[in-house]
Enzyme design. Structure first.
Site, PDB file in Angstrom:
ATOM      1  N   GLU A  97       0.750  -1.118   0.020  1.00 44.78           N
ATOM      2  CA  GLU A  97       0.053   0.160   0.021  1.00 44.78           C
ATOM      3  C   GLU A  97       0.930   1.307   0.116  1.00 44.78           C
ATOM      4  OE1 GLU A  97      -2.430   1.568  -0.744  1.00 44.78           O
ATOM      5  OE2 GLU A  97      -4.132   1.450   0.641  1.00 44.78           O
ATOM      6  N   ASP A  98       0.310   2.216  -0.553  1.00 43.94           N
ATOM      7  CA  ASP A  98       1.292   3.449  -0.242  1.00 43.94           C
ATOM      8  C   ASP A  98       1.083   4.233   0.794  1.00 43.94           C
ATOM      9  OD1 ASP A  98      -1.600   4.113  -0.674  1.00 43.94           O
ATOM     10  OD2 ASP A  98      -1.430   5.677  -2.211  1.00 43.94           O
ATOM     11  N   ASP A 101      -3.660   5.904   6.625  1.00 38.09           N
ATOM     12  CA  ASP A 101      -4.183   7.043   7.314  1.00 38.09           C
ATOM     13  C   ASP A 101      -4.918   6.597   8.334  1.00 38.09           C
ATOM     14  OD1 ASP A 101      -4.265   9.678   6.968  1.00 38.09           O
ATOM     15  OD2 ASP A 101      -6.086   9.769   5.951  1.00 38.09           O
ATOM     16  N   PHE A 150      -0.568  16.429   4.235  1.00 39.64           N
ATOM     17  CA  PHE A 150      -1.177  15.867   2.926  1.00 39.64           C
ATOM     18  C   PHE A 150       0.107  15.699   1.856  1.00 39.64           C
ATOM     19  CE2 PHE A 150      -2.986  15.051  -1.072  1.00 39.64           C
ATOM     20  CZ  PHE A 150      -4.090  14.106  -0.806  1.00 39.64           C
ATOM     21  N   ARG A 163       0.961  12.021  -9.089  1.00 36.00           N
ATOM     22  CA  ARG A 163       1.274  10.595  -8.987  1.00 36.00           C
ATOM     23  C   ARG A 163       2.981  10.267  -9.244  1.00 36.00           C
ATOM     24  NH1 ARG A 163      -2.957   7.695  -7.053  1.00 36.00           N
ATOM     25  NH2 ARG A 163      -4.943   8.077  -7.804  1.00 36.00           N
TER      26      ARG A 163
HETATM   27  P1  IMP Z   1      -7.307   5.240   5.022  1.00 41.41           P
HETATM   28  O1  IMP Z   1      -8.513   4.319   4.739  1.00 41.41           O
HETATM   29  O2  IMP Z   1      -7.665   6.542   5.784  1.00 41.41           O
HETATM   30  O3  IMP Z   1      -6.125   4.679   5.685  1.00 41.41           O
HETATM   31  O4  IMP Z   1      -6.958   5.783   3.745  1.00 41.41           O
HETATM   32  C1  IMP Z   1      -5.908   5.255   2.940  1.00 41.41           C
HETATM   33  C2  IMP Z   1      -5.972   6.151   1.625  1.00 41.41           C
HETATM   34  O5  IMP Z   1      -6.171   7.254   1.403  1.00 41.41           O
HETATM   35  C3  IMP Z   1      -4.540   5.749   0.827  1.00 41.41           C
HETATM   36  O6  IMP Z   1      -4.459   4.533   0.089  1.00 41.41           O
HETATM   37  C4  IMP Z   1      -4.467   7.116  -0.196  1.00 41.41           C
HETATM   38  O7  IMP Z   1      -5.117   6.777  -1.228  1.00 41.41           O
HETATM   39  C5  IMP Z   1      -5.432   8.035   0.511  1.00 41.41           C
HETATM   40  N1  IMP Z   1      -4.690   9.019   1.289  1.00 41.41           N
HETATM   41  C6  IMP Z   1      -4.396   9.095   2.655  1.00 41.41           C
HETATM   42  N2  IMP Z   1      -3.553  10.328   3.042  1.00 41.41           N
HETATM   43  C7  IMP Z   1      -3.161  10.540   1.984  1.00 41.41           C
HETATM   44  C8  IMP Z   1      -2.245  11.786   1.547  1.00 41.41           C
HETATM   45  O8  IMP Z   1      -1.593  12.479   2.703  1.00 41.41           O
HETATM   46  N3  IMP Z   1      -2.070  11.862   0.423  1.00 41.41           N
HETATM   47  C9  IMP Z   1      -2.576  11.221  -0.793  1.00 41.41           C
HETATM   48  N4  IMP Z   1      -3.513  10.459  -0.399  1.00 41.41           N
HETATM   49  C10 IMP Z   1      -3.776   9.954   0.681  1.00 41.41           C
HETATM   50 MG    MG Z   2      -4.599   4.223  -1.891  1.00 38.49          MG
END
Ligand code: IMP
Ligand code: MG
Length: 176
Positions: A97-98, A101, A150, A163
């Site tokens: 995963e990237d 959050d 962010f 990206r």
């Molecule tokens: P989560 O479900 O809140 O953990 O969200 C994770 C997803 O939100 C990641 O796979 C990203 O696609 C997106 N995301 C969360 N934080 C960022 C950020 O700082 N920049 C860009 N995308 C983010």
């Molecule tokens: Mg993602």
């Protein structure tokens, strides 16, 4: 709104760290075959670079999900957009995963994938924002911990753009 970016993690540090992760993963899974599952689209740059540094046999598949939310807040409701091409039963799965959050996306995905009876399942993320966590997720491999900002680049987007930046940057929006 004017968009400005500043470098948070330069390309050479990212590549160095990914090399280390590849080495670690190759040691931990020695004698096994590993099945990488990349979460589209954010993880593709990381996944390609990581795979190049894994020295044991590797197979790959991809999945795409989206989280529903009002504005920038996720609600924890995750929708499966594209499923895997192949079954994962009996495989050693490493989810790539990237960024993590709130943790909602990964918590949904890990539950979903675990129910398909892989031999093992672990998680590798390039970036982790632990301060933002709302649900617990066990992270097995992590590139960098970052503050609650962010970020864009190295696969991460703002409105589908940025990206392709070769570094991880912080995006600021200011009135023109
Ligand atoms: P989560 O479900 O809140 O953990 O969200 C994770 C997803 O939100 C990641 O796979 C990203 O696609 C997106 N995301 C969360 N934080 C960022 C950020 O700082 N920049 C860009 N995308 C983010
Ligand atoms: Mg993602």
């Amino acid at each position: 709104m004017k968009e400005t970016t500043r470098v948070l993690i330069p390309e050479d540090r990212i590549e160095e760290r990914i090399k280390e992760l590849g080495r670690q993963i190759s040691q931990d899974y020695a004698g096994k075959q590993i099945h990488l599952i990349g979460i589209l689209k954010g993880s593709i740059f990381f996944m390609c670079e990581l795979a190049k540094h894994i020295t044991i046999p590797v197979t790959m598949d991809f999945m795409s999900v989206s989280s529903y939310g009002s504005g920038t807040r996720t609600t924890g409701v995750v929708k499966l957009i594209k499923d895997l091409d192949e079954p994962i039963e009996g495989k050693h799965v490493l989810v790539v995963e990237d960024i993590i959050d709130s943790g909602y996306t990964l918590s949904y995905l890990l539950k979903n994938l675990s129910s398909r009876h892989p031999a093992s399942i672990r998680l590798c993320t390039l970036l982790d924002k632990p301060e933002r966590r709302e649900v617990d997720v066990d992270v097995d491999y992590q590139g960098f911990r970052i503050p609650d900002e962010f970020v864009i680049g190295y696969g991460l987007d703002y409105d589908q753009r940025y990206r392709n930046l070769p570094y991880v940057g912080v995006l600021s929006l200011t009135e023109e």
